[in-house]
Design an enzyme around this catalytic site. Sequence first.
Site, mmCIF file in Angstrom:
data_model
loop_
_atom_site.group_PDB
_atom_site.id
_atom_site.type_symbol
_atom_site.label_atom_id
_atom_site.label_comp_id
_atom_site.label_asym_id
_atom_site.label_seq_id
_atom_site.Cartn_x
_atom_site.Cartn_y
_atom_site.Cartn_z
ATOM 1 N N ALA A 10 51.126 14.071 -10.118
ATOM 2 C CA ALA A 10 51.626 15.385 -9.522
ATOM 3 C C ALA A 10 50.783 15.307 -8.180
ATOM 4 O O ALA A 10 50.615 16.488 -7.733
ATOM 5 C CB ALA A 10 51.222 16.507 -10.346
ATOM 6 N N ARG A 16 60.046 18.965 0.331
ATOM 7 C CA ARG A 16 61.317 20.118 0.472
ATOM 8 C C ARG A 16 61.671 21.439 -0.183
ATOM 9 O O ARG A 16 62.592 21.929 -0.257
ATOM 10 C CB ARG A 16 62.411 19.167 -0.487
ATOM 11 C CG ARG A 16 62.868 17.933 0.448
ATOM 12 C CD ARG A 16 64.086 17.025 -0.320
ATOM 13 N NE ARG A 16 63.162 16.260 -1.265
ATOM 14 C CZ ARG A 16 63.936 15.661 -2.176
ATOM 15 N NH1 ARG A 16 65.121 15.870 -2.309
ATOM 16 N NH2 ARG A 16 63.282 14.584 -2.967
ATOM 17 N N ASN A 371 45.767 58.870 -12.185
ATOM 18 C CA ASN A 371 44.672 58.129 -12.829
ATOM 19 C C ASN A 371 43.972 57.586 -11.346
ATOM 20 O O ASN A 371 42.745 56.982 -11.708
ATOM 21 C CB ASN A 371 45.238 56.895 -13.312
ATOM 22 C CG ASN A 371 46.186 55.840 -12.575
ATOM 23 O OD1 ASN A 371 46.911 56.518 -11.852
ATOM 24 N ND2 ASN A 371 46.433 54.757 -12.937
ATOM 25 N N SER A 390 56.803 70.150 -19.555
ATOM 26 C CA SER A 390 57.502 68.930 -18.424
ATOM 27 C C SER A 390 56.515 69.413 -17.140
ATOM 28 O O SER A 390 56.190 70.440 -16.796
ATOM 29 C CB SER A 390 58.886 69.617 -18.115
ATOM 30 O OG SER A 390 59.384 69.015 -19.501
HETATM 31 C C1 UD1 Z 1 60.672 7.716 -9.108
HETATM 32 C C2 UD1 Z 1 60.941 6.375 -9.561
HETATM 33 C C3 UD1 Z 1 62.193 6.220 -9.899
HETATM 34 C C4 UD1 Z 1 62.953 7.410 -10.627
HETATM 35 C C5 UD1 Z 1 62.470 8.705 -10.143
HETATM 36 C C6 UD1 Z 1 62.890 9.726 -11.077
HETATM 37 C C7 UD1 Z 1 59.349 4.773 -8.733
HETATM 38 C C8 UD1 Z 1 58.745 3.821 -7.964
HETATM 39 N N1 UD1 Z 1 60.520 5.411 -8.743
HETATM 40 O O1 UD1 Z 1 61.134 7.622 -7.733
HETATM 41 O O2 UD1 Z 1 62.705 5.062 -10.290
HETATM 42 O O3 UD1 Z 1 64.275 7.265 -10.646
HETATM 43 O O4 UD1 Z 1 61.102 8.754 -9.718
HETATM 44 O O5 UD1 Z 1 62.837 11.018 -10.483
HETATM 45 O O6 UD1 Z 1 58.311 5.194 -9.600
HETATM 46 N N2 UD1 Z 1 53.557 10.797 -7.177
HETATM 47 C C9 UD1 Z 1 52.070 10.661 -7.135
HETATM 48 N N3 UD1 Z 1 51.596 9.911 -5.920
HETATM 49 C C10 UD1 Z 1 52.453 9.047 -5.122
HETATM 50 C C11 UD1 Z 1 53.882 9.360 -5.518
HETATM 51 C C12 UD1 Z 1 54.323 10.067 -6.247
HETATM 52 O O7 UD1 Z 1 51.465 11.271 -7.593
HETATM 53 O O8 UD1 Z 1 51.613 8.436 -4.438
HETATM 54 C C13 UD1 Z 1 54.294 11.687 -8.285
HETATM 55 C C14 UD1 Z 1 55.035 12.886 -7.910
HETATM 56 O O9 UD1 Z 1 54.226 13.936 -7.576
HETATM 57 C C15 UD1 Z 1 55.901 12.971 -8.647
HETATM 58 C C16 UD1 Z 1 56.311 11.507 -9.196
HETATM 59 O O10 UD1 Z 1 55.060 10.875 -9.089
HETATM 60 O O11 UD1 Z 1 55.765 13.751 -9.758
HETATM 61 C C17 UD1 Z 1 57.476 10.863 -8.544
HETATM 62 O O12 UD1 Z 1 57.202 10.643 -7.424
HETATM 63 P P1 UD1 Z 1 58.660 10.523 -6.463
HETATM 64 O O13 UD1 Z 1 58.037 10.333 -5.052
HETATM 65 O O14 UD1 Z 1 59.365 11.770 -6.632
HETATM 66 O O15 UD1 Z 1 59.367 9.344 -6.852
HETATM 67 P P2 UD1 Z 1 60.650 8.962 -6.480
HETATM 68 O O16 UD1 Z 1 61.083 8.169 -5.096
HETATM 69 O O17 UD1 Z 1 61.857 10.076 -6.831
#
Ligand code: UD1
Length: 455
Positions: A10, A16, A371, A390
Amino acid sequence: MTETAIVILAAGKGTRMKSRLPKVLHAIAGQPLLHHVLSTARGLDPQRLVLVLGPDMEDVAAALPDGAPGVDIAIQSERLGTGHALQMAMPALSGFSGDVLVLYGDVPLITAETLRALLAARRSGAALAVLAFEPEDSAAYGRLILGSDRKLERIVERLDADAAAAEIGLCNSGIMAIDGAHLAALLEALGKDNAKGEYYLTDIVAGARARGLDCVHAMASAEEVMGINDRVQLAEAEAALQGRLRCRAMENGATLIDPASIWLSLDTELGEDVTIGPNTVFGPGVRIADGVEIRAFCHLEGATVETGAIIGPYARLRPGAEIGEGARVGNFVEVKKARVEKGAKINHLSYIGDARVGAGANIGAGTITCNYDGFTKSLSDIGAGAFIGSNSALVAPVVIGDGAVVAAGSVITEDVAADAIAVARGKQVERAGAAARRRDKKSGREKKKSEKAKG
Ligand code: UD1
Ligand code: MG
Protein backbone atom coordinates in the site's frame (compact mmCIF):
# COMPACT_ATOMS: atom_id res chain seq x y z
CA MET A 1 -0.66 -27.22 8.03
CA THR A 2 1.51 -24.71 6.16
CA GLU A 3 1.70 -21.38 7.96
CA THR A 4 0.66 -18.18 6.17
CA ALA A 5 2.06 -14.67 6.29
CA ILE A 6 0.18 -11.87 4.55
CA VAL A 7 1.84 -8.79 3.09
CA ILE A 8 -0.38 -5.90 2.03
CA LEU A 9 1.25 -3.54 -0.48
CA ALA A 10 0.00 0.00 0.00
CA ALA A 11 2.92 2.36 -0.61
CA GLY A 12 1.54 3.64 -3.92
CA LYS A 13 0.70 7.33 -4.03
CA GLY A 14 -2.80 7.14 -5.44
CA THR A 15 -2.41 10.41 -7.33
CA ARG A 16 -5.46 9.75 -9.51
CA MET A 17 -7.73 10.13 -6.49
CA LYS A 18 -6.78 13.86 -6.51
CA SER A 19 -7.01 13.91 -2.74
CA ARG A 20 -5.12 14.94 0.36
CA LEU A 21 -6.28 11.71 1.94
CA PRO A 22 -4.11 8.66 1.14
CA LYS A 23 -5.99 6.42 -1.30
CA VAL A 24 -6.34 3.46 1.07
CA LEU A 25 -8.15 5.67 3.59
CA HIS A 26 -10.97 6.47 1.18
CA ALA A 27 -14.02 4.53 2.32
CA ILE A 28 -16.56 2.16 0.88
CA ALA A 29 -19.45 0.82 2.98
CA GLY A 30 -18.38 3.11 5.81
CA GLN A 31 -14.84 1.70 6.18
CA PRO A 32 -11.49 2.71 4.65
CA LEU A 33 -10.33 0.50 1.77
CA LEU A 34 -7.45 -0.76 3.87
CA HIS A 35 -9.80 -1.93 6.64
CA HIS A 36 -11.61 -4.17 4.16
CA VAL A 37 -8.33 -5.78 3.13
CA LEU A 38 -7.12 -6.08 6.74
CA SER A 39 -10.34 -7.67 7.88
CA THR A 40 -10.30 -10.21 5.03
CA ALA A 41 -6.62 -10.90 5.79
CA ARG A 42 -7.39 -11.47 9.46
CA GLY A 43 -10.14 -13.90 8.47
CA LEU A 44 -7.38 -16.22 7.19
CA ASP A 45 -5.70 -16.31 10.64
CA PRO A 46 -2.22 -15.52 9.31
CA GLN A 47 0.80 -16.10 11.54
CA ARG A 48 2.22 -12.74 10.38
CA LEU A 49 0.65 -9.66 8.86
CA VAL A 50 2.81 -6.95 7.28
CA LEU A 51 1.68 -3.66 5.79
CA VAL A 52 4.02 -1.84 3.38
CA LEU A 53 3.51 1.93 3.43
CA GLY A 54 5.25 4.92 1.89
CA PRO A 55 7.38 7.25 4.01
CA ASP A 56 4.75 9.99 3.96
CA MET A 57 1.87 7.85 5.17
CA GLU A 58 1.86 8.33 8.96
CA ASP A 59 -1.87 9.06 8.79
CA VAL A 60 -2.50 5.60 7.36
CA ALA A 61 -0.66 3.96 10.26
CA ALA A 62 -2.52 6.23 12.70
CA ALA A 63 -5.90 5.32 11.18
CA LEU A 64 -5.47 1.57 11.60
CA PRO A 65 -8.34 0.15 13.63
CA ASP A 66 -7.48 -0.09 17.36
CA GLY A 67 -3.80 0.47 16.56
CA ALA A 68 -3.92 -2.76 14.50
CA PRO A 69 -2.43 -5.24 16.97
CA GLY A 70 -0.18 -7.77 15.28
CA VAL A 71 0.36 -5.68 12.13
CA ASP A 72 4.01 -5.01 11.31
CA ILE A 73 4.52 -1.82 9.34
CA ALA A 74 7.34 -1.76 6.79
CA ILE A 75 8.25 1.52 5.15
CA GLN A 76 9.26 1.65 1.50
CA SER A 77 11.12 4.96 1.38
CA GLU A 78 11.45 4.98 -2.40
CA ARG A 79 8.72 3.57 -4.62
CA LEU A 80 10.81 1.33 -6.81
CA GLY A 81 8.09 -1.12 -7.80
CA THR A 82 6.02 -3.98 -6.46
CA GLY A 83 9.01 -6.34 -6.18
CA HIS A 84 10.92 -3.75 -4.17
CA ALA A 85 7.86 -3.18 -1.95
CA LEU A 86 7.76 -6.88 -1.06
CA GLN A 87 11.52 -6.80 -0.38
CA MET A 88 10.83 -4.11 2.24
CA ALA A 89 8.58 -6.59 4.06
CA MET A 90 11.29 -9.26 4.26
CA PRO A 91 12.84 -8.16 7.59
CA ALA A 92 9.40 -8.59 9.19
CA LEU A 93 9.26 -12.10 7.70
CA SER A 94 12.65 -13.23 9.00
CA GLY A 95 12.59 -16.83 10.16
CA PHE A 96 9.27 -17.43 8.38
CA SER A 97 9.16 -20.25 5.86
CA GLY A 98 5.44 -20.81 5.20
CA ASP A 99 3.35 -19.27 2.42
CA VAL A 100 3.55 -15.54 1.76
CA LEU A 101 0.30 -14.15 0.41
CA VAL A 102 0.62 -10.74 -1.29
CA LEU A 103 -2.45 -8.47 -1.29
CA TYR A 104 -2.94 -4.91 -2.49
CA GLY A 105 -4.31 -2.23 -0.14
CA ASP A 106 -6.44 -0.81 -2.95
CA VAL A 107 -8.13 -4.10 -3.92
CA PRO A 108 -10.82 -4.22 -1.23
CA LEU A 109 -13.38 -6.71 -2.57
CA ILE A 110 -11.23 -9.82 -2.53
CA THR A 111 -12.83 -12.60 -0.47
CA ALA A 112 -11.27 -15.05 1.98
CA GLU A 113 -12.78 -17.90 -0.06
CA THR A 114 -10.86 -16.93 -3.21
CA LEU A 115 -7.65 -16.47 -1.23
CA ARG A 116 -8.03 -19.93 0.29
CA ALA A 117 -8.39 -21.37 -3.23
CA LEU A 118 -5.23 -19.51 -4.29
CA LEU A 119 -3.29 -20.92 -1.32
CA ALA A 120 -4.59 -24.39 -2.14
CA ALA A 121 -3.35 -23.96 -5.74
CA ARG A 122 0.10 -23.00 -4.44
CA ARG A 123 0.11 -25.99 -2.12
CA SER A 124 -0.66 -28.36 -4.96
CA GLY A 125 3.08 -28.58 -5.67
CA ALA A 126 3.91 -25.17 -7.20
CA ALA A 127 6.39 -22.61 -5.86
CA LEU A 128 3.88 -19.85 -6.48
CA ALA A 129 0.32 -19.26 -7.57
CA VAL A 130 -0.92 -16.05 -9.19
CA LEU A 131 -4.54 -14.92 -8.94
CA ALA A 132 -5.68 -14.22 -12.50
CA PHE A 133 -8.82 -12.74 -14.02
CA GLU A 134 -10.25 -11.86 -17.39
CA PRO A 135 -11.11 -8.16 -17.48
CA GLU A 136 -13.35 -6.64 -20.13
CA ASP A 137 -10.48 -4.36 -21.04
CA SER A 138 -7.06 -5.86 -20.39
CA ALA A 139 -5.12 -2.73 -21.39
CA ALA A 140 -3.91 -1.82 -17.89
CA TYR A 141 -2.73 -5.22 -16.70
CA GLY A 142 0.13 -7.67 -16.81
CA ARG A 143 -0.60 -10.73 -19.02
CA LEU A 144 -0.13 -14.35 -18.00
CA ILE A 145 1.87 -16.44 -20.45
CA LEU A 146 1.00 -20.12 -20.05
CA GLY A 147 3.01 -23.08 -21.33
CA SER A 148 1.57 -25.93 -23.34
CA ASP A 149 0.98 -27.74 -20.02
CA ARG A 150 -1.21 -24.76 -18.88
CA LYS A 151 1.41 -23.95 -16.26
CA LEU A 152 2.43 -20.35 -15.82
CA GLU A 153 5.67 -19.43 -17.59
CA ARG A 154 5.92 -15.69 -16.99
CA ILE A 155 4.00 -12.42 -16.65
CA VAL A 156 4.50 -9.68 -19.19
CA GLU A 157 3.71 -6.14 -18.09
CA ARG A 158 1.58 -4.17 -20.52
CA LEU A 159 4.34 -1.68 -21.36
CA ASP A 160 6.68 -4.54 -22.14
CA ALA A 161 4.17 -6.64 -24.09
CA ASP A 162 4.72 -7.49 -27.75
CA ALA A 163 1.77 -7.79 -30.14
CA ALA A 164 1.17 -11.46 -29.28
CA ALA A 165 1.21 -10.86 -25.51
CA ALA A 166 -1.04 -7.83 -25.92
CA GLU A 167 -3.73 -10.16 -27.36
CA ILE A 168 -3.88 -12.27 -24.19
CA GLY A 169 -7.01 -11.77 -22.05
CA LEU A 170 -5.77 -13.65 -18.97
CA CYS A 171 -4.43 -10.96 -16.64
CA ASN A 172 -2.58 -10.61 -13.36
CA SER A 173 -4.67 -9.36 -10.44
CA GLY A 174 -1.43 -8.64 -8.55
CA ILE A 175 -2.42 -11.02 -5.77
CA MET A 176 -0.17 -14.06 -5.39
CA ALA A 177 0.85 -16.79 -2.99
CA ILE A 178 4.54 -17.69 -2.83
CA ASP A 179 6.35 -20.48 -1.04
CA GLY A 180 8.36 -18.63 1.61
CA ALA A 181 11.24 -21.09 1.26
CA HIS A 182 12.05 -19.63 -2.18
CA LEU A 183 10.89 -16.04 -1.76
CA ALA A 184 14.10 -14.33 -0.61
CA ALA A 185 16.16 -15.82 -3.43
CA LEU A 186 13.52 -14.99 -6.04
CA LEU A 187 13.32 -11.37 -4.88
CA GLU A 188 17.09 -10.96 -4.80
CA ALA A 189 17.27 -12.05 -8.44
CA LEU A 190 14.92 -9.28 -9.62
CA GLY A 191 16.32 -6.64 -11.94
CA LYS A 192 14.81 -3.45 -13.30
CA ASP A 193 15.62 -3.72 -16.95
CA ASN A 194 12.10 -2.97 -18.16
CA ALA A 195 9.91 -0.19 -19.54
CA LYS A 196 9.29 1.38 -16.14
CA GLY A 197 12.77 0.82 -14.69
CA GLU A 198 11.13 -0.75 -11.62
CA TYR A 199 11.57 -3.99 -9.70
CA TYR A 200 8.54 -5.91 -10.92
CA LEU A 201 7.19 -8.53 -8.52
CA THR A 202 5.71 -10.23 -11.57
CA ASP A 203 9.23 -11.15 -12.75
CA ILE A 204 9.55 -13.72 -9.97
CA VAL A 205 7.46 -16.06 -12.12
CA ALA A 206 10.13 -16.26 -14.84
CA GLY A 207 12.76 -16.43 -12.06
CA ALA A 208 11.05 -19.44 -10.50
CA ARG A 209 10.71 -21.20 -13.88
CA ALA A 210 14.43 -20.62 -14.54
CA ARG A 211 15.10 -22.53 -11.33
CA GLY A 212 12.88 -25.36 -12.48
CA LEU A 213 10.08 -24.49 -10.07
CA ASP A 214 6.43 -24.84 -11.08
CA CYS A 215 4.09 -21.83 -11.19
CA VAL A 216 0.30 -21.96 -11.50
CA HIS A 217 -2.67 -19.63 -11.53
CA ALA A 218 -6.12 -19.57 -9.94
CA MET A 219 -9.09 -17.55 -11.18
CA ALA A 220 -11.04 -14.70 -9.61
CA SER A 221 -13.95 -12.65 -10.91
CA ALA A 222 -13.10 -9.22 -12.28
CA GLU A 223 -15.26 -7.68 -9.55
CA GLU A 224 -13.32 -9.25 -6.68
CA VAL A 225 -9.93 -8.07 -7.90
CA MET A 226 -10.94 -4.61 -9.09
CA GLY A 227 -8.40 -2.02 -7.97
CA ILE A 228 -9.36 1.48 -6.93
CA ASN A 229 -7.38 4.20 -8.67
CA ASP A 230 -9.85 7.06 -9.00
CA ARG A 231 -13.19 8.17 -7.64
CA VAL A 232 -15.18 6.57 -10.43
CA GLN A 233 -13.73 3.18 -9.48
CA LEU A 234 -14.36 4.01 -5.81
CA ALA A 235 -18.05 4.46 -6.63
CA GLU A 236 -18.06 1.23 -8.69
CA ALA A 237 -16.56 -0.70 -5.78
CA GLU A 238 -19.11 0.86 -3.42
CA ALA A 239 -21.94 -0.28 -5.71
CA ALA A 240 -20.55 -3.81 -6.00
CA LEU A 241 -20.05 -4.10 -2.25
CA GLN A 242 -23.51 -2.72 -1.49
CA GLY A 243 -24.93 -5.42 -3.74
CA ARG A 244 -23.15 -8.08 -1.68
CA LEU A 245 -24.15 -6.57 1.67
CA ARG A 246 -27.80 -6.29 0.61
CA CYS A 247 -27.86 -9.94 -0.47
CA ARG A 248 -26.26 -11.01 2.80
CA ALA A 249 -28.86 -9.01 4.79
CA MET A 250 -31.73 -10.63 2.87
CA GLU A 251 -30.20 -14.11 3.17
CA ASN A 252 -30.03 -13.54 6.94
CA GLY A 253 -33.74 -12.77 7.16
CA ALA A 254 -34.20 -9.02 6.62
CA THR A 255 -36.74 -7.67 4.15
CA LEU A 256 -35.31 -4.79 2.12
CA ILE A 257 -38.29 -3.25 0.36
CA ASP A 258 -36.17 -1.46 -2.24
CA PRO A 259 -32.66 -2.96 -1.91
CA ALA A 260 -31.01 -0.54 -4.33
CA SER A 261 -31.89 2.47 -2.16
CA ILE A 262 -30.73 0.97 1.14
CA TRP A 263 -27.09 1.68 1.99
CA LEU A 264 -25.31 -0.54 4.47
CA SER A 265 -21.97 -0.48 6.26
CA LEU A 266 -19.58 -3.40 6.35
CA ASP A 267 -20.42 -3.90 10.05
CA THR A 268 -24.21 -3.37 9.90
CA GLU A 269 -25.91 -6.13 11.90
CA LEU A 270 -29.53 -6.87 11.02
CA GLY A 271 -31.56 -9.51 12.86
CA GLU A 272 -34.28 -11.76 11.49
CA ASP A 273 -37.61 -10.35 10.40
CA VAL A 274 -36.26 -6.82 10.23
CA THR A 275 -38.06 -4.74 7.61
CA ILE A 276 -36.30 -1.76 6.08
CA GLY A 277 -38.11 0.83 4.01
CA PRO A 278 -36.67 2.59 0.96
CA ASN A 279 -33.97 5.27 1.12
CA THR A 280 -32.45 4.29 4.42
CA VAL A 281 -28.75 4.75 5.21
CA PHE A 282 -26.78 2.74 7.78
CA GLY A 283 -23.52 4.39 8.80
CA PRO A 284 -20.92 2.43 10.76
CA GLY A 285 -21.70 0.71 14.05
CA VAL A 286 -25.42 -0.10 13.77
CA ARG A 287 -27.00 -3.18 15.34
CA ILE A 288 -30.67 -3.94 14.73
CA ALA A 289 -32.33 -6.78 16.68
CA ASP A 290 -35.01 -9.16 15.42
CA GLY A 291 -38.43 -7.91 14.38
CA VAL A 292 -37.54 -4.22 14.11
CA GLU A 293 -39.27 -2.10 11.48
CA ILE A 294 -37.32 0.79 9.99
CA ARG A 295 -39.60 2.84 7.80
CA ALA A 296 -38.52 4.85 4.78
CA PHE A 297 -35.94 7.68 4.77
CA CYS A 298 -34.05 6.98 8.01
CA HIS A 299 -30.39 7.66 8.74
CA LEU A 300 -28.67 5.60 11.45
CA GLU A 301 -25.10 5.45 12.74
CA GLY A 302 -23.54 4.10 15.92
CA ALA A 303 -26.96 3.04 17.17
CA THR A 304 -28.62 -0.07 18.56
CA VAL A 305 -32.30 -0.91 18.21
CA GLU A 306 -33.85 -3.68 20.28
CA THR A 307 -36.52 -6.20 19.35
CA GLY A 308 -39.81 -4.97 17.97
CA ALA A 309 -39.02 -1.24 17.97
CA ILE A 310 -40.35 0.91 15.12
CA ILE A 311 -38.17 3.66 13.69
CA GLY A 312 -39.19 6.37 11.24
CA PRO A 313 -40.18 7.28 8.64
CA TYR A 314 -37.65 10.14 8.50
CA ALA A 315 -35.87 9.42 11.79
CA ARG A 316 -32.21 10.03 12.56
CA LEU A 317 -30.34 7.90 15.09
CA ARG A 318 -26.90 9.26 15.87
CA PRO A 319 -24.01 7.65 17.76
CA GLY A 320 -24.98 6.40 21.19
CA ALA A 321 -28.69 6.08 20.45
CA GLU A 322 -29.97 2.94 22.19
CA ILE A 323 -33.58 2.24 21.37
CA GLY A 324 -35.21 -0.31 23.69
CA GLU A 325 -37.58 -3.14 23.02
CA GLY A 326 -40.85 -2.08 21.41
CA ALA A 327 -39.98 1.62 21.61
CA ARG A 328 -41.13 4.03 18.93
CA VAL A 329 -39.09 6.80 17.29
CA GLY A 330 -41.19 8.58 14.70
CA ASN A 331 -40.88 11.14 11.95
CA PHE A 332 -38.41 14.03 12.20
CA VAL A 333 -37.01 12.77 15.48
CA GLU A 334 -33.25 12.94 16.15
CA VAL A 335 -31.78 10.84 18.96
CA LYS A 336 -28.13 11.15 20.03
CA LYS A 337 -26.31 9.48 22.94
CA ALA A 338 -29.58 8.61 24.59
CA ARG A 339 -31.16 5.46 25.97
CA VAL A 340 -34.82 5.17 25.07
CA GLU A 341 -36.11 2.39 27.29
CA LYS A 342 -38.67 -0.31 26.64
CA GLY A 343 -41.93 0.88 25.11
CA ALA A 344 -41.12 4.61 25.30
CA LYS A 345 -42.54 6.77 22.51
CA ILE A 346 -41.02 9.77 20.76
CA ASN A 347 -43.34 10.02 17.83
CA HIS A 348 -42.83 13.39 16.19
CA LEU A 349 -40.45 16.32 15.65
CA SER A 350 -38.11 16.01 18.64
CA TYR A 351 -34.44 16.24 19.58
CA ILE A 352 -33.39 13.87 22.35
CA GLY A 353 -29.66 14.15 23.08
CA ASP A 354 -27.60 13.15 26.16
CA ALA A 355 -30.65 11.66 27.79
CA ARG A 356 -32.43 8.70 29.25
CA VAL A 357 -36.09 8.24 28.43
CA GLY A 358 -37.55 5.77 30.93
CA ALA A 359 -39.69 2.79 30.05
CA GLY A 360 -43.11 3.67 28.74
CA ALA A 361 -42.51 7.44 28.83
CA ASN A 362 -44.29 9.53 26.20
CA ILE A 363 -42.46 12.44 24.64
CA GLY A 364 -44.80 14.91 22.97
CA ALA A 365 -44.27 16.45 19.55
CA GLY A 366 -41.67 19.18 19.42
CA THR A 367 -39.88 18.28 22.67
CA ILE A 368 -36.26 19.39 22.84
CA THR A 369 -33.63 18.35 25.36
CA CYS A 370 -31.46 21.47 25.65
CA ASN A 371 -28.26 19.51 26.26
CA TYR A 372 -25.68 22.14 25.30
CA ASP A 373 -25.13 25.55 26.87
CA GLY A 374 -22.40 26.52 24.45
CA PHE A 375 -19.69 25.06 26.72
CA THR A 376 -20.70 21.71 28.14
CA LYS A 377 -23.16 18.92 27.44
CA SER A 378 -25.55 17.90 30.24
CA LEU A 379 -27.96 15.08 30.83
CA SER A 380 -31.76 14.97 30.81
CA ASP A 381 -33.06 12.07 32.84
CA ILE A 382 -36.72 11.34 32.13
CA GLY A 383 -38.32 8.76 34.41
CA ALA A 384 -40.39 5.73 33.55
CA GLY A 385 -43.94 6.53 32.52
CA ALA A 386 -43.34 10.30 32.45
CA PHE A 387 -45.42 12.38 30.04
CA ILE A 388 -43.74 15.35 28.39
CA GLY A 389 -46.31 17.70 26.79
CA SER A 390 -45.75 18.95 23.26
CA ASN A 391 -43.32 21.75 22.52
CA SER A 392 -41.49 21.49 25.84
CA ALA A 393 -37.86 22.42 26.34
CA LEU A 394 -36.00 20.45 29.02
CA VAL A 395 -32.98 22.52 30.01
CA ALA A 396 -30.27 20.06 31.11
CA PRO A 397 -29.06 18.99 33.58
CA VAL A 398 -32.55 18.10 34.66
CA VAL A 399 -34.37 15.12 36.18
CA ILE A 400 -38.04 14.39 35.47
CA GLY A 401 -39.24 11.84 38.00
CA ASP A 402 -41.13 8.62 37.23
CA GLY A 403 -44.75 9.23 36.30
CA ALA A 404 -44.36 13.04 36.26
CA VAL A 405 -46.20 15.23 33.76
CA VAL A 406 -44.75 18.28 32.07
CA ALA A 407 -47.41 20.59 30.66
CA ALA A 408 -47.24 21.41 26.96
CA GLY A 409 -45.12 24.40 26.03
CA SER A 410 -43.10 24.34 29.28
CA VAL A 411 -39.49 25.41 29.59
CA ILE A 412 -38.29 23.15 32.41
CA THR A 413 -35.21 24.40 34.25
CA GLU A 414 -35.71 22.68 37.63
CA ASP A 415 -36.05 18.98 38.47
CA VAL A 416 -39.63 17.66 38.58
CA ALA A 417 -40.52 15.19 41.36
CA ALA A 418 -42.02 11.79 40.58
CA ASP A 419 -45.76 11.92 39.93
CA ALA A 420 -45.82 15.77 40.01
CA ILE A 421 -47.22 18.03 37.27
CA ALA A 422 -44.92 20.87 36.23
CA VAL A 423 -46.22 23.87 34.31
CA ALA A 424 -43.62 26.39 33.19
CA ARG A 425 -45.13 28.75 30.63
CA GLY A 426 -46.88 32.14 30.47
CA LYS A 427 -50.20 32.16 32.32
CA GLN A 428 -53.28 32.36 30.08
CA VAL A 429 -55.34 35.58 30.44
CA GLU A 430 -58.87 35.85 29.02
CA ARG A 431 -60.78 39.12 28.40
CA ALA A 432 -64.46 38.48 27.71
CA GLY A 433 -65.77 40.03 24.46
CA ALA A 434 -62.44 41.72 23.66
CA ALA A 435 -62.14 40.08 20.23
CA ALA A 436 -65.55 41.37 19.12
CA ARG A 437 -64.76 44.90 20.35
CA ARG A 438 -61.48 44.83 18.43
CA ARG A 439 -63.24 43.67 15.30
CA ASP A 440 -65.80 46.48 15.49
CA LYS A 441 -63.15 49.07 16.10
CA LYS A 442 -61.02 47.91 13.19
CA SER A 443 -63.90 47.62 10.73
CA GLY A 444 -65.20 51.09 11.74
CA ARG A 445 -61.81 52.55 10.92
CA GLU A 446 -61.65 50.70 7.59
CA LYS A 447 -65.10 52.09 6.61
CA LYS A 448 -64.07 55.70 7.33
CA LYS A 449 -60.84 55.24 5.33
CA SER A 450 -62.62 53.97 2.21
CA GLU A 451 -65.23 56.79 2.36
CA LYS A 452 -62.41 59.33 2.54
CA ALA A 453 -60.64 57.75 -0.47
CA LYS A 454 -63.80 57.97 -2.59
CA GLY A 455 -63.94 61.67 -1.65
C1 UD1 B 1 0.54 -4.32 -11.04
C2 UD1 B 1 1.16 -5.55 -11.70
C3 UD1 B 1 0.32 -5.95 -12.91
C4 UD1 B 1 -1.10 -6.20 -12.51
C5 UD1 B 1 -1.68 -4.97 -11.80
C6 UD1 B 1 -3.02 -5.31 -11.23
C7 UD1 B 1 3.55 -5.40 -11.30
C8 UD1 B 1 4.86 -5.06 -11.89
N1 UD1 B 1 2.50 -5.24 -12.09
O1 UD1 B 1 0.69 -3.26 -11.96
O2 UD1 B 1 0.87 -7.12 -13.49
O3 UD1 B 1 -1.89 -6.53 -13.65
O4 UD1 B 1 -0.83 -4.59 -10.70
O5 UD1 B 1 -3.63 -4.14 -10.78
O6 UD1 B 1 3.49 -5.86 -10.17
N2 UD1 B 1 3.09 -0.55 -4.66
C9 UD1 B 1 3.95 -0.30 -3.62
N3 UD1 B 1 5.20 0.17 -3.92
C10 UD1 B 1 5.62 0.41 -5.18
C11 UD1 B 1 4.70 0.17 -6.24
C12 UD1 B 1 3.45 -0.32 -5.95
O7 UD1 B 1 3.62 -0.52 -2.46
O8 UD1 B 1 6.76 0.82 -5.36
C13 UD1 B 1 1.74 -1.06 -4.35
C14 UD1 B 1 0.63 -0.07 -4.67
O9 UD1 B 1 0.28 0.69 -3.52
C15 UD1 B 1 -0.51 -0.99 -5.10
C16 UD1 B 1 0.20 -2.21 -5.69
O10 UD1 B 1 1.50 -2.19 -5.16
O11 UD1 B 1 -1.27 -1.41 -4.00
C17 UD1 B 1 0.22 -2.20 -7.21
O12 UD1 B 1 0.90 -1.10 -7.69
P1 UD1 B 1 0.57 -0.41 -9.08
O13 UD1 B 1 1.54 0.69 -9.29
O14 UD1 B 1 -0.86 -0.09 -9.18
O15 UD1 B 1 0.91 -1.59 -10.11
P2 UD1 B 1 0.44 -1.69 -11.61
O16 UD1 B 1 1.39 -0.93 -12.45
O17 UD1 B 1 -0.99 -1.40 -11.75
MG1 MG C 1 -2.44 -0.45 -10.51
